[in-house]
Design a protein around this motif. Sequence first.
Motif, PDB file in Angstrom:
ATOM      1  N   THR A  20      34.833  48.275  43.586  1.00  0.00           N
ATOM      2  CA  THR A  20      34.221  46.958  43.449  1.00  0.00           C
ATOM      3  C   THR A  20      33.577  46.833  42.074  1.00  0.00           C
ATOM      4  O   THR A  20      33.243  47.826  41.424  1.00  0.00           O
ATOM      5  CB  THR A  20      33.150  46.740  44.522  1.00  0.00           C
ATOM      6  N   SER A  21      33.397  45.593  41.627  1.00  0.00           N
ATOM      7  CA  SER A  21      32.744  45.345  40.350  1.00  0.00           C
ATOM      8  C   SER A  21      31.234  45.297  40.540  1.00  0.00           C
ATOM      9  O   SER A  21      30.729  45.177  41.655  1.00  0.00           O
ATOM     10  CB  SER A  21      33.260  44.038  39.750  1.00  0.00           C
ATOM     11  N   ALA A  22      30.510  45.366  39.441  1.00  0.00           N
ATOM     12  CA  ALA A  22      29.055  45.539  39.491  1.00  0.00           C
ATOM     13  C   ALA A  22      28.342  44.409  40.207  1.00  0.00           C
ATOM     14  O   ALA A  22      27.315  44.632  40.856  1.00  0.00           O
ATOM     15  CB  ALA A  22      28.511  45.686  38.064  1.00  0.00           C
ATOM     16  N   ALA A  78      35.215  45.667  35.480  1.00  0.00           N
ATOM     17  CA  ALA A  78      35.445  44.231  35.607  1.00  0.00           C
ATOM     18  C   ALA A  78      36.711  43.995  36.419  1.00  0.00           C
ATOM     19  O   ALA A  78      37.640  44.804  36.407  1.00  0.00           O
ATOM     20  CB  ALA A  78      35.570  43.589  34.230  1.00  0.00           C
ATOM     21  N   ARG A  79      36.753  42.875  37.100  1.00  0.00           N
ATOM     22  CA  ARG A  79      37.921  42.617  37.936  1.00  0.00           C
ATOM     23  C   ARG A  79      39.028  41.927  37.130  1.00  0.00           C
ATOM     24  O   ARG A  79      38.804  41.428  36.029  1.00  0.00           O
ATOM     25  CB  ARG A  79      37.541  41.776  39.142  1.00  0.00           C
ATOM     26  N   GLU A  80      40.196  41.906  37.722  1.00  0.00           N
ATOM     27  CA  GLU A  80      41.356  41.277  37.092  1.00  0.00           C
ATOM     28  C   GLU A  80      41.084  39.778  36.906  1.00  0.00           C
ATOM     29  O   GLU A  80      40.694  39.095  37.845  1.00  0.00           O
ATOM     30  CB  GLU A  80      42.586  41.465  37.976  1.00  0.00           C
ATOM     31  N   PRO A  81      41.250  39.266  35.689  1.00  0.00           N
ATOM     32  CA  PRO A  81      40.948  37.850  35.458  1.00  0.00           C
ATOM     33  C   PRO A  81      41.902  36.930  36.208  1.00  0.00           C
ATOM     34  O   PRO A  81      43.090  37.215  36.326  1.00  0.00           O
ATOM     35  CB  PRO A  81      41.100  37.696  33.945  1.00  0.00           C
ATOM     36  N   GLN A  82      41.350  35.851  36.715  1.00  0.00           N
ATOM     37  CA  GLN A  82      42.134  34.841  37.419  1.00  0.00           C
ATOM     38  C   GLN A  82      42.137  33.553  36.602  1.00  0.00           C
ATOM     39  O   GLN A  82      41.244  33.315  35.799  1.00  0.00           O
ATOM     40  CB  GLN A  82      41.543  34.578  38.807  1.00  0.00           C
TER      41      GLN A  82
END
Length: 393
Positions: free
Chosen positions: A2-4, A355-359
């Motif tokens: 998970t991201s922060a 960081a998560r994959e940008p959408q």
Amino acid sequence: MTSALSGVRVLEIAHYIAGPQCCQILADHGAEVVKVEPPDGEMGRRAQPVHDGESLYFAANNRTKRSIALDLRSEPGKAVLHDLIGWADVLVTNYANGVPDKLGFGFDEVHRINPRTVVVHVTGFGRTGPYSSWVAYDGIIQAMSGLADMTGEPDGAPTIAGPFVADNITGMQAAMAAMLGLLARERTGRGQLIDVGMLDSMFPLLAHHVSVAAAGIDEPRRWGSSLPTNYSGLYPTADGWVYLAPITPKMWESFSARLGHPEWAERERAEAGWRVREREQIDAEVVAWTRARGKADVVAVLQADGVVCGPVQSVADLVSDPQVRERGIAVRLPLRDGKHATVPGPALRLTGTPAREPQRPPQLGEHTDEVLRQLGYSPERIESLRRATGGAS
């Protein structure tokens, strides 16, 4: 992993850069961001540059969010807004002073609805002071912050930086403000109002120059590309420019030897500051050396000598730079209809909570029904709101 900020819920009521950039940073790191827009969309959607029918300006500041369209002047819109405030951990706005109160999301109203919400209010000059009613854009803040006055050639005019420096730095400060507010809430159980001024956000950039000016020692002024206290600057090559900074004694010794002037190192050892005082004479020799070589050659040779240097790159050069590619700083962002845009990606590398994959940036009102369902609205109520004049759309 998970991201922060996974699980953090952010309500964005913002436009242009500073507010949206703040929320994009939070979204990159896992926050669930719901962007509230007027029925005709926030103004950034129509901002230039536009390519293939898409505002690249908007795309660079609004990825990984959900959009809900509301008329906040209508009673149905206000009712939905109140429910969203009850849902939100953080509310971010960069509307002018007074506007949030008129539209029903001023600090007092927010905390009446949800005392745990952290409210980050970004304005040009903050909520107090003689300029608090002024509207500000990036160039105004650059001009008033001292940045423009210190940028440019010594005998030239003050210069506004090419990128929107004030907007983006304020966005970063606002993101930090949101996280500090959340941390404080962990201790107190309550949210708070955080007053973020663009001029305030730029002031720390001046660092020791503020001390110098306040003490009356000297008036900070334009120095072009050279440091007034050491030897460095931009130098032309056969095919571009390089920035050279042989600042330490060891670097200066290597640099002097490379240019065939070992006596320069001896003079600097004997007379500290000699190279600054004799910059004009030294520059003539350095320019003759750099002009006879390509910038890649100059950089390769001096880097091998342990001298700090780098090529001057255009934005196009930077996008294709191997360092940028390796670090993944530039992100190929999906848009609608199979289109893509390259935008700056997350700057921070968190190894445990990445960081998560940008959408893709949301279409106007794309997630209205989805967000309302999340708030517990029935299909019948959603349809009723859609039919109501000024309701959710």
